[in-house]
Design a protein around this motif. Sequence first.
Motif, mmCIF file in Angstrom:
data_model
loop_
_atom_site.group_PDB
_atom_site.id
_atom_site.type_symbol
_atom_site.label_atom_id
_atom_site.label_comp_id
_atom_site.label_asym_id
_atom_site.label_seq_id
_atom_site.Cartn_x
_atom_site.Cartn_y
_atom_site.Cartn_z
ATOM 1 N N LYS A 169 0.823 -1.202 0.000
ATOM 2 C CA LYS A 169 0.000 0.000 0.000
ATOM 3 C C LYS A 169 0.863 1.260 0.000
ATOM 4 C CE LYS A 169 -3.484 -2.380 2.836
ATOM 5 N NZ LYS A 169 -4.199 -2.383 4.132
ATOM 6 N N LEU A 170 0.440 2.239 -0.784
ATOM 7 C CA LEU A 170 1.094 3.545 -0.776
ATOM 8 C C LEU A 170 1.161 4.106 0.639
ATOM 9 C CD1 LEU A 170 2.133 6.188 -2.177
ATOM 10 C CD2 LEU A 170 -0.278 6.836 -2.414
ATOM 11 N N GLY A 171 0.072 4.022 1.391
ATOM 12 C CA GLY A 171 0.043 4.601 2.729
ATOM 13 C C GLY A 171 1.038 3.959 3.671
ATOM 14 N N ALA A 172 1.204 2.650 3.598
ATOM 15 C CA ALA A 172 2.146 1.966 4.479
ATOM 16 C C ALA A 172 3.575 2.412 4.202
ATOM 17 C CB ALA A 172 2.009 0.455 4.310
ATOM 18 N N MET A 173 3.916 2.580 2.923
ATOM 19 C CA MET A 173 5.268 3.029 2.586
ATOM 20 C C MET A 173 5.502 4.468 3.042
ATOM 21 S SD MET A 173 5.886 1.187 -1.118
ATOM 22 C CE MET A 173 4.366 1.766 -1.876
ATOM 23 N N SER A 174 4.493 5.312 2.925
ATOM 24 C CA SER A 174 4.629 6.709 3.344
ATOM 25 C C SER A 174 4.810 6.813 4.849
ATOM 26 C CB SER A 174 3.401 7.502 2.903
ATOM 27 O OG SER A 174 3.298 7.523 1.493
ATOM 28 N N LEU A 175 4.034 6.047 5.601
ATOM 29 C CA LEU A 175 4.129 6.109 7.061
ATOM 30 C C LEU A 175 5.421 5.476 7.558
ATOM 31 C CD1 LEU A 175 0.401 5.366 7.825
ATOM 32 C CD2 LEU A 175 1.594 7.508 8.311
ATOM 33 N N ALA A 176 5.916 4.450 6.859
ATOM 34 C CA ALA A 176 7.204 3.870 7.214
ATOM 35 C C ALA A 176 8.321 4.891 6.999
ATOM 36 C CB ALA A 176 7.465 2.612 6.385
ATOM 37 N N ALA A 177 8.294 5.568 5.861
ATOM 38 C CA ALA A 177 9.307 6.597 5.593
ATOM 39 C C ALA A 177 9.215 7.728 6.610
ATOM 40 C CB ALA A 177 9.134 7.132 4.173
ATOM 41 N N LEU A 178 7.989 8.102 6.988
ATOM 42 C CA LEU A 178 7.807 9.172 7.965
ATOM 43 C C LEU A 178 8.411 8.783 9.307
ATOM 44 C CD1 LEU A 178 6.402 11.985 8.052
ATOM 45 C CD2 LEU A 178 4.418 10.829 9.039
ATOM 46 N N ALA A 179 8.223 7.525 9.722
ATOM 47 C CA ALA A 179 8.808 7.068 10.982
ATOM 48 C C ALA A 179 10.325 7.115 10.926
ATOM 49 C CB ALA A 179 8.320 5.656 11.292
ATOM 50 N N ILE A 180 10.899 6.671 9.821
ATOM 51 C CA ILE A 180 12.354 6.654 9.706
ATOM 52 C C ILE A 180 12.928 8.066 9.787
ATOM 53 C CG2 ILE A 180 14.237 6.236 8.064
ATOM 54 C CD1 ILE A 180 12.666 3.721 7.173
#
Length: 435
Positions: free
Chosen positions: A103-114
């Motif tokens: 999912k696009l959202g999962a990748m965005s939130l993972a990048a945001l956490a990093i």
Amino acid sequence: MPPGAVSQAATEESAALMRDWMLHHLHEDGRMSYLWLPSLDVEGDGNNMIRQWMATNALIEIAQREDDPELWARVAQNIDYNLEHFYRQEGELGIIQYASTVKLGAMSLAALAIINHPERARWQTQEHALRRTIASLWSESGEFTLYYRPRHKRDNAANFYPGETLLLWSQLYAETRDPELLRRYEASYRFYRTWHLDPANRRPAFVPWHSRASVAMWRVLGEEAPTPTDATGETGEGEGEAGEGQTPPPTPDAPEAGPAGGPEAEGKAERTPEGWPVGTAPESPSGLTRAELAEWVFTINDWLIDEMAVWDEALYDDEKGRFYTRKKNYGIPHASATGVFMEGLVDAYVLAGELGDQLHAERYRRTLARALRSVMQLQYVDEVDLYYVVDREAARGGLRTSIFHNDIRVDNVQHVLMGVLDLLEVFGPDDYSTQ
């Protein structure tokens, strides 16, 4: 709790209990519990990458406030666990996969956490690869492809994933001032603004993510540009090494050359993690203004309150303050929904205050105070709430899904906690009145 009993002290106690629930369910190997079933004293089945990475971002907010090195280390364990189990590298691209779905959202939130963790450089390879994948899902119209896999899946994810991605991009733009990133942000902002205003598409779930992204971008557009970076988040070694109008020097650990990003062969332009040359100047300057962003935030949050905020019309006192309507099929009443709406409303409240818009500020303040009362009603706190629960420490501080559904899903706690932590920073002692 009586409808008028919300206070600063009660809110602080509620936040502390939620914080403890999150840390209780952060296991030694870094795994976060997804679903806790108090009636059975066991974890439920299932998982969801968006909710897991939202939980990581909530842990980061806790760590930022407490500034505890041991807690930061535990958050790093959680990132490591999530990446080890759900991150995949596919050539130059990085994905977050659960089962067969990306999912696009999962990748965005993972990048945001990093990017929000102090040890960000530790996961630079994954951050850059995720950013390349996200950019690959963007089109010139501003529309995102919502799933990397299955590529053509269609559902209501357009209400969630683009806003989560714009929140990431607003933060990346704040540190890089990359004009091409701003161009793409603006195109998506305009595309999804038009999309959302179509009555066939308009749903409450759209509001909080786009509110947070728009307020973040509103703030960035009003700030002086920081020390230039290389569009990866890395600054130069000292002041003056990359002045205005200059291309910043490459970072020594930048990703290798490739079709989607990384510096190209020697002598060619360095590229951002997303894949375009650093310093790319769009043909037309951005027309995005702070005034239109503020107007948009007020428009969508006013609509949200009109559609969903429950108080006088509640059938029972326990329903007062939640976000739900029986008039339209927007989904079931849910603690996580009230929590995420609170997150967006806190940003809208702060924006209204900074603009001196007292009418909006008061409307959002009152709605937030009432939402606080709703989530406090759902929290496992004392012997009354826990009378049937054997493992009380595993439930205490968690939030039921609704007044008639007692399961504790991680985002029930995570969304509410993030909203409450932000609210505690901006509310004064007299701002908690529900009247």
